[in-house]
Design an enzyme around this catalytic site. Structure first.
Site, PDB file in Angstrom:
ATOM      1  N   CYS A 195      40.467  30.241  38.490  1.00  7.70           N
ATOM      2  CA  CYS A 195      40.207  30.941  37.224  1.00  7.70           C
ATOM      3  C   CYS A 195      41.351  31.886  36.877  1.00  7.70           C
ATOM      4  O   CYS A 195      41.892  31.841  35.784  1.00  7.70           O
ATOM      5  CB  CYS A 195      38.894  31.720  37.293  1.00  7.70           C
ATOM      6  SG  CYS A 195      37.447  30.658  37.308  1.00  7.70           S
ATOM      7  N   HIS A 196      41.703  32.767  37.803  1.00  4.42           N
ATOM      8  CA  HIS A 196      42.749  33.741  37.489  1.00  4.42           C
ATOM      9  C   HIS A 196      43.782  33.849  38.590  1.00  4.42           C
ATOM     10  O   HIS A 196      44.530  34.819  38.661  1.00  4.42           O
ATOM     11  CB  HIS A 196      42.134  35.105  37.192  1.00  4.42           C
ATOM     12  CG  HIS A 196      41.127  35.047  36.106  1.00  4.42           C
ATOM     13  ND1 HIS A 196      39.784  34.886  36.364  1.00  4.42           N
ATOM     14  CD2 HIS A 196      41.242  35.069  34.766  1.00  4.42           C
ATOM     15  CE1 HIS A 196      39.128  34.822  35.217  1.00  4.42           C
ATOM     16  NE2 HIS A 196      39.997  34.936  34.230  1.00  4.42           N
ATOM     17  N   GLY A 197      43.809  32.846  39.508  1.00  6.90           N
ATOM     18  CA  GLY A 197      44.882  32.767  40.484  1.00  6.90           C
ATOM     19  C   GLY A 197      44.819  33.781  41.612  1.00  6.90           C
ATOM     20  O   GLY A 197      45.812  34.438  41.911  1.00  6.90           O
TER      21      GLY A 197
ATOM     22  N   PRO B 263      44.519  38.826  41.139  1.00  7.80           N
ATOM     23  CA  PRO B 263      43.813  39.982  40.554  1.00  7.80           C
ATOM     24  C   PRO B 263      42.542  40.418  41.302  1.00  7.80           C
ATOM     25  O   PRO B 263      42.016  41.488  40.998  1.00  7.80           O
ATOM     26  CB  PRO B 263      43.455  39.500  39.159  1.00  7.80           C
ATOM     27  CG  PRO B 263      43.340  38.023  39.296  1.00  7.80           C
ATOM     28  CD  PRO B 263      44.336  37.606  40.348  1.00  7.80           C
TER      29      PRO B 263
END
Lengths: 190, 423
Positions: A154-156, A169
């Site tokens: 999703c956001h690495g 994150p």
């Protein structure tokens, strides 16, 4: 009331007492309406699951459902354990163990995230601590991220072989749920 | 609002609001609404009914969060609510008992209107809206009763929807349309659930109209004569808000007693058996508030006429304002009407009792007598009474009847307790 405007009288007392009684009663009546949305008895009764670990070969992983959430269980290889052991706690973005079984301020060393004598078994709540996606890394062919553990698409966010956040994150390491070995090859989560 | 507005915006904000959305003016006018000073506790049931509606909507929305409208899950989901959901036993109990309390209050409210002639000019529309509310309540209560999908739910749904099959020619098609099939089944349950959710909001809308109409004509009162001036009225707040509040608290004690000590007393044990489309319970009875109408239905030995009689027993209320020929409103000054009013109360209670009994032998004979009197009361007694009855003289004004004739000096007479604000 013209002549006694500032004097506190029986009527004032009755008004305030009535108002206070109504306010307390109203607030008390509100609680059941709020609490009914909390997990109910049937949800709480599903709070633990037992998992047989014997079919999981070294290097394999399975996902089980506990309280509606995915729980990752990985039978780690020697190499994965060594990598996890070698990582210094000072290098971790989140230095806390995040293990339900031990105290909150315990350091995030690999031993604090597994059970003594069962270091090959890693049990994690498989929910990215960023925004709740399920990280990749369970299936053969999945990207396991730069640190060989899990990778959240999703956001690495990259997690290592101890499920600790290394890059990306996500603010916290993957949680270790409360579990115990009820026999040599069986655990009870919850 | 029919009375002159006394609201003066105080702050700049109030002035600003008043020119855009005069909602503060509206609340001020509602709270200062001139209300006859002689209202008794029977006039508190409007407030009690509003409370009932709000309680049913709030608990109903909560139950909807946990209920599953499917024939395979509905019964279990209600049990789940009662056993598992936090405070589900309380919220479901309130909703279930609340239906009965709602009807109890509405029946008192209606008999109050009948006794004091509150349906007469100029309050015909107010009364008609009330009858519309009764019909909406009945529809809502019936569909709500189906949702737990017990034996009584299922067979009530079957029996009540089959009433429409009495309609010649198109009856069968209407019933199938209501069912969404060839018997009461999942489509029926689903649509009843949707409508049971919708109707309370329609009731709420009609309640707004009902209260609007009330604020145009003003309240009737126990002596039934018109308000003649300021001396006859008091501001709604604080006297009547507190009087309504006190009555509501007493009503809530009864309500709470049922919820906590006898939640199932007003229901039927068969509804704790899951619906079985292949077996009818030996004795089918509706909820207590439908019993008088059920007795009328069964009293008539013809399917179509029975249905017509039952429906007419409510529809006759719509034309009541024009059936009554007496110009005096309150039964207080109508010695004959007062007797017939109580005969009518006994008739309704009798029908309620007989509705719970099997339709045979003496029960059936009495049900027929009471049914006949029910209609005779509205269609013959009420129109005739106005012509033959000699009413007692009514007081000159509300203030005179409350305060006594003023004695010379114009101050408050002795009969009235010292002005309450000085106590």
């Amino acid at each position: 009331m013209a002549s006694e405007i500032d004097e506190t009288n029986r009527r004032d007392f009755l008004m305030i007492a009535t108002g206070a009684f109504a306010a307390v009663g109203g607030a008390a009546a509100l609680w059941p309406m709020i609490d009914q949305m909390n997990p109910d008895a049937s949800a709480l009764s599903l709070a633990s699951v037992e998992v047989d670990l014997s079919p999981i070969e070294e290097g394999q992983a399975i996902t089980v459902v506990w309280r509606g959430k995915p729980v990752f269980i990985r039978n780690r290889s020697k190499q994965e354990i060594d990598e996890a052991m070698a990582t210094k706690v000072e290098d971790l973005p989140d230095p806390e163990a995040r293990n339900a079984a031990i105290s909150d301020d315990a350091p995030a060393s690999d031993v604090n995230r597994t059970k003594k004598g069962k270091e090959n078994w890693l049990v994690l709540v498989g929910i990215c601590t960023h925004l709740g996606c399920i990280p990749k890394g369970q299936r053969i062919g999945d990207s396991k991220g730069e640190f060989g553990g899990w990778f959240c698409p999703c956001h690495g966010s990259h997690y290592d072989t101890s499920g600790r956040i290394r890059k990306g994150p996500a603010p916290r390491n993957l949680d270790v749920p409360p579990y115990e070995f009820i026999s040599d090859s069986k655990i009870k989560i919850g | 609002m029919s009375h002159e507005s006394t609201y003066k915006p105080n702050s700049n904000f109030e002035k600003w609001m008043d020119e855009r959305l005069p909602i503060i003016r509206m609340s001020a006018e509602i709270s200062s609404f001139p209300t006859p000073r002689n209202l008794n506790y029977l006039w508190t049931f409007g407030g009690i009914l509003t409370f009932c509606l709000v309680v049913q909507i709030v608990t109903g929305i909560i139950l909807a969060m946990h209920y599953t409208p499917h024939v395979d899950y509905a019964f279990d989901s209600v049990q789940h609510i009662k056993r598992n959901v936090n405070f589900g036993w309380l919220l479901q109990g309130i909703h279930m008992v609340g239906g009965s309390m709602f009807f109890l209050a509405v029946f008192v409210h209606m008999f109050r209107g009948l006794y004091y002639g509150s349906y007469k000019a100029p309050r015909e529309i107010l009364w008609i809206l009330g009858v519309v509310l009764l019909l909406l309540m009945m529809a809502t209560a019936f569909m709500g009763y189906v949702l737990p999908w017990g034996q009584m739910s299922f067979w009530a749904a079957t029996v009540i929807t089959n009433l429409f099959s009495a309609i010649p020619l198109i009856g069968e098609s209407i019933v199938q349309w209501l069912w969404g099939g060839f018997s009461v089944d999942n489509p029926t349950l689903n649509r009843f659930y949707a409508l049971h959710f919708l109707l309370p909001f329609m009731i709420f809308g009609v309640v707004v109209l009902h209260i609007w109409a009330l604020h145009v004509t003003g309240n009737n009162n126990p002596i039934g004569i018109d308000v003649k001036g300021k001396q006859d009225t008091l501001a709604f707040h604080p006297l009547y808000t507190l009087k309504d509040g006190f009555a509501l608290a007493v009503f809530a004690i009864l309500f709470a007693w049922f919820v906590f000590y006898a939640p199932d007393y007003l229901g039927h044990p068969d509804n704790y058996i899951q619906a079985n489309p292949l077996q009818t319970p030996p004795h089918i009875v509706p909820e207590w508030y439908f019993l008088p109408f059920y007795a009328i239905l069964r009293a008539i030995p013809s399917k179509l006429l029975g249905v017509i009689a039952m429906v007419s027993s409510i529809l006759v209320l719509f034309i009541l304002p024009w059936l009554d020929t007496s110009r005096v409103r309150s039964a207080k000054f109508r010695p004959l009407y007062r007797i017939f009013f109580w005969i009518f109360v006994v008739t309704c209670l009798g029908l309620g009792y007989l509705g719970a009994k099997p339709p045979e032998g003496n029960y059936l004979i009495f049900a027929r007598l009471f049914t006949a009197y029910y209609f005779i009361h509205f269609l013959i007694v009420i129109p005739m009474l106005g012509l033959i009855e000699r009413p007692k003289p009514t007081p000159n004004s509300i203030s005179e009847s409350v305060l006594g004739k003023s004695k010379g000096g114009g101050g408050q007479p002795d009969a009235v307790p010292a002005a309450p604000e000085n106590r």
